[in-house]
Design an enzyme around this catalytic site. Sequence first.
Site, PDB file in Angstrom:
ATOM      1  N   CYS A 179     -18.693  92.816 -38.641  1.00  0.00           N
ATOM      2  CA  CYS A 179     -19.875  92.327 -37.787  1.00  0.00           C
ATOM      3  C   CYS A 179     -19.999  90.986 -37.711  1.00  0.00           C
ATOM      4  O   CYS A 179     -20.264  90.378 -38.492  1.00  0.00           O
ATOM      5  CB  CYS A 179     -20.785  93.245 -38.213  1.00  0.00           C
ATOM      6  SG  CYS A 179     -22.462  92.883 -37.274  1.00  0.00           S
ATOM      7  N   HIS A 183     -30.294  94.518 -32.996  1.00  0.00           N
ATOM      8  CA  HIS A 183     -30.549  93.239 -32.373  1.00  0.00           C
ATOM      9  C   HIS A 183     -31.032  93.112 -30.941  1.00  0.00           C
ATOM     10  O   HIS A 183     -30.880  93.953 -30.197  1.00  0.00           O
ATOM     11  CB  HIS A 183     -29.492  92.218 -32.476  1.00  0.00           C
ATOM     12  CG  HIS A 183     -28.378  92.396 -31.388  1.00  0.00           C
ATOM     13  ND1 HIS A 183     -27.401  93.537 -31.461  1.00  0.00           N
ATOM     14  CD2 HIS A 183     -27.874  91.735 -30.206  1.00  0.00           C
ATOM     15  CE1 HIS A 183     -26.685  93.447 -30.542  1.00  0.00           C
ATOM     16  NE2 HIS A 183     -26.787  92.278 -29.647  1.00  0.00           N
TER      17      HIS A 183
END
Length: 369
Positions: A54, A185
Amino acid sequence: MTSKKFDFTEYSHRRYNPLTDSYVLCSPHRAKRPWQGAKEEIKKDDTVKYDPTCYLCPGNIRATGFENPKYETTYVFPNDYPAVRVDQPDYMQDESEITKGNTLKTRMFKTEGVKGKCFVICFCPNHNLTLPLMSAEAICNVVETWKHLYVTLKKESLEGPIRYKYLQIFENKGSAMGCSNPHPHGQAWCLDVIPSVVAQEMCNMTKYFELNNSHLLGDYVKLEMLEKERIVVENDSFIVVVPYWALWPFETLLIAKEHLKSLEEFEEKQKVDLASALKMLTTKYDNLFNTSFPYSMGLHQAPLYGSNEEVENSWFHMHFYPPLLRSATVKKFCVGFEMLGEPQRDLTSEQAAARLQELDGQKHYKNLL
């Protein structure tokens, strides 16, 4: 003409949106139609706290070669692939077009250069914690980060070489909303222009104040608190409603009860209450279809730089636009008449609110399995 009573749960009608000065067509009888269209694939939820592949996890290398620090709370960094930039020349209209007297072209083909900055906001270091699964304290860190960005960029706008006008903070959650990375996010785009949707809202709020000598969203809060039927979350500082004019099936609008123009005016109480409201709302969303509920969410508030009227008539609020309609696999599409005529929805706002009201906003379905 008919003497039959008009039933809003059965008959087509239009609802006016004063924020956008537009209408939404509501066709509640269509909710009964069978569905043979496209279905979303239900992806397995991430269960790992850390994913070595990631780009947003702590300590990992991003696509551009930058290394993330081993952050332990909300983390902000400049977007590696920003939609707007600072380092570009000013746009100047071609002098030859002016001297040619090509008024038709200059009238029809209007262009403005746009400068700005884009940021990525990692809500927390854990790869598998979305807002409803985070603690209220952790969400409060996100709110504090939003406030810090707003205050910092407002100061930079007043003192720096570029007069930034607006900071748009938003989150696209889930692949159904085009999210390119599952790590929880959001983003923040800071522009030297006021975006069209925001400008439209600001214009209509200003017109409303001039006509009524009161704030549009302030009056709307009073009305919703009086009627109650569309409120799905409420605390001392905020209400969350399925707006009367909602387009998306389970669209919600979070509004400050008092006149807070921007995050800059938030005290500790408002930050804590906003975090609490966000956790409750997103928990209800996930519990609706027992899935990680996709949505696009964004904050609307006073511009970083604007006229006194624009600032004073602003009222802090947040929009949530989730696409799911009937289940975790069936979403609403805005096509056909909605693209060419006007927006349309099936179930009424009151029906959607009733569904959300009955859901638990404290316990997440994952914690009940």
